[in-house]
Design an enzyme around this catalytic site. Structure first.
Site, PDB file in Angstrom:
ATOM      1  N   ARG A  15      -7.166   9.772 -36.859  1.00 64.29           N
ATOM      2  CA  ARG A  15      -5.748   9.979 -37.128  1.00 64.29           C
ATOM      3  C   ARG A  15      -5.392   9.481 -38.524  1.00 64.29           C
ATOM      4  NH1 ARG A  15      -3.435   6.943 -31.893  1.00 64.29           N
ATOM      5  NH2 ARG A  15      -5.304   5.694 -32.348  1.00 64.29           N
ATOM      6  N   LYS A  75      -3.787   2.585 -36.833  1.00 61.46           N
ATOM      7  CA  LYS A  75      -4.350   1.459 -36.097  1.00 61.46           C
ATOM      8  C   LYS A  75      -4.157   0.150 -36.849  1.00 61.46           C
ATOM      9  CE  LYS A  75      -5.956   1.336 -32.748  1.00 61.46           C
ATOM     10  NZ  LYS A  75      -5.223   1.067 -31.485  1.00 61.46           N
ATOM     11  N   TYR A  94       0.523   0.445 -35.668  1.00 59.97           N
ATOM     12  CA  TYR A  94       0.259  -0.258 -34.414  1.00 59.97           C
ATOM     13  C   TYR A  94      -0.449  -1.567 -34.731  1.00 59.97           C
ATOM     14  CZ  TYR A  94       1.302   3.916 -31.609  1.00 59.97           C
ATOM     15  OH  TYR A  94       1.920   4.982 -31.011  1.00 59.97           O
ATOM     16  N   HIS A  96      -0.670  -4.551 -31.867  1.00 58.20           N
ATOM     17  CA  HIS A  96      -1.222  -5.109 -30.620  1.00 58.20           C
ATOM     18  C   HIS A  96      -1.768  -6.516 -30.865  1.00 58.20           C
ATOM     19  CE1 HIS A  96      -0.770  -1.215 -28.673  1.00 58.20           C
ATOM     20  NE2 HIS A  96      -1.431  -0.649 -29.658  1.00 58.20           N
ATOM     21  N   GLU A 118       4.392  -0.425 -31.539  1.00 59.37           N
ATOM     22  CA  GLU A 118       4.419  -0.566 -30.077  1.00 59.37           C
ATOM     23  C   GLU A 118       5.551  -1.434 -29.552  1.00 59.37           C
ATOM     24  OE1 GLU A 118       1.746  -3.978 -31.411  1.00 59.37           O
ATOM     25  OE2 GLU A 118       2.067  -1.874 -31.991  1.00 59.37           O
ATOM     26  N   ASP A 270      -5.989  -2.007 -25.383  1.00 54.71           N
ATOM     27  CA  ASP A 270      -5.373  -2.434 -26.644  1.00 54.71           C
ATOM     28  C   ASP A 270      -4.634  -3.755 -26.486  1.00 54.71           C
ATOM     29  OD1 ASP A 270      -6.058  -0.560 -28.623  1.00 54.71           O
ATOM     30  OD2 ASP A 270      -4.643   0.891 -27.830  1.00 54.71           O
TER      31      ASP A 270
END
Length: 371
Positions: A15, A75, A94, A96, A118, A270
């Protein structure tokens, strides 16, 4: 503002933070858009597509990190990327953080302003920037689980939908949120015997109304969970506590009650995973076996369908990226409390309570920063 995006370097992550169409929108707002060469190849977007959209192609990620005021990724930044972040820079991706103390420590040390997709909220406590990837992951969980159930991949050799005269596979979905709903929808569509577990009576009622006889619902307590796991050919872990580590709902002891060759797919990996025996895997080596049970724990599942995922993600991230670029992070967050909920780290302080609590940091409320 100078906004940049880089080629993702996590294992088999295809991505990209900005599509050419998103780059065009940012450029139309008067912002300079820098893109690392080859960043979009995983979704079929060549450098010339970005250039046609008004972006400038740069030879390496180091240039992007060194000179862009905001970096838009997909990511969490890897160690080599975190070393290039700096105070005053905005990172929008993101993160996490709760199950990742090393990343959190590096972000705190860097002084970066890190806004996590997120934890950005929406009306009704929704997580709109997580939702499209949860939809993808829920649907992929059934594809991945069906493949892992094949004997050649270590599974029981069971077809999810069965055939006339042979019963279908039993699928247990733990969690009735976006991931669980999409997983159940895919499994039921293939003809599997589906049971969805959740602790919220309203969620169970909504799922029951939607699926009717195509899937069963069951209240998630210890006894019911143990029964469903023991009976299942495929278990989907779809549990989410926003910003916090996932609870370990399926213990190692429970694996002994399962059918040899049954499959666990941990979509919550994740956030640390919701199975005690889970550990993060990659698309290159997606599964491992514990006590005869196949575990699929790929931490970036949507990266496997990069084009679909990237466009779905950009649909929801671009409006926020535009606001941050147009107004600056402070004014953008002050104007939108939902976006403010995405701020996890700023100038060496942890600004998301669940992360601070999980990892033992002092918590600085976003409201104090904005005041």
């Amino acid at each position: 503002m100078r906004v940049g995006t880089v080629r993702e370097i996590k294992n088999h992550e295809y991505r990209v933070g900005l599509t050419p169409e998103s780059a065009r929108e940012l450029a139309a707002h008067g912002h300079a858009v820098w893109v690392e060469t080859g960043a979009g190849l995983g979704i079929g977007a060549a450098d010339r597509d970005y250039e046609a959209a008004g972006a400038v192609i740069k030879p390496d990620a180091a240039t992007i990190f060194a000179e862009c005021e905001m970096v838009v990724k997909v990511k969490e930044p890897q160690a080599v990327e975190r070393a290039q972040l700096r105070e005053g820079q905005i990172l929008f991706t993101y993160l996490h953080l709760a199950p990742d103390p090393e990343q959190t420590a590096d972000l705190v040390k860097s002084g970066v302003t890190a806004i996590a997709y997120e934890t950005v909220t929406g009306p009704g406590n929704q997580l709109p920037l997580l939702k499209p990837m949860s939809q993808v992951a829920g649907r992929m969980a059934i594809q991945a689980g069906a493949t892992a159930l094949e004997k050649a991949h270590g599974g029981r050799g069971v077809l999810l939908g069965g055939v006339p005269g042979v019963l279908p596979a039993k699928v247990a979905v733990i969690g009735g949120g976006v991931v669980g709903f999409n997983a159940a929808q895919m499994a039921a569509g293939l003809g599997a015997d589906v049971t969805i577990l959740d602790r919220d009576p309203e969620v169970l009622e909504r799922l029951g109304t939607h699926f009717e006889s195509r899937a069963k619902t069951r209240f998630s307590n210890r006894a019911n969970l143990a029964d469903c796991v023991a009976e299942a050919d495929l278990v989907i872990g779809a549990v989410l506590i926003p910003g916090a580590a996932a609870p370990k709902l399926v213990t190692r002891e429970m694996l002994a009650t399962m059918k040899p060759g049954a499959v666990l797919v941990d979509v919550a990996i994740d956030q640390g995973g919701c199975f005690e025996t889970s550990r993060a895997t990659t698309h290159a080596e997606p599964t491992f076996v514990v006590d005869g049970i196949v575990h699929y724990c790929v931490a970036n599942m949507p990266g496997g369908v990069a084009r679909t995922s990237t466009y779905a993600l950009n649909n929801v991230t671009l409006p926020h990226a535009l606001k941050i670029a147009d107004l600056g992070w402070r004014a953008a967050l002050a104007a939108n409390p939902h976006l403010a909920a995405g701020l996890n780290v700023h100038a060496g302080e942890v600004t998301y309570e669940a992360v601070a609590r999980e990892l033992g940091y002092a918590y600085r409320p976003v409201s104090e920063l904005l005041a």
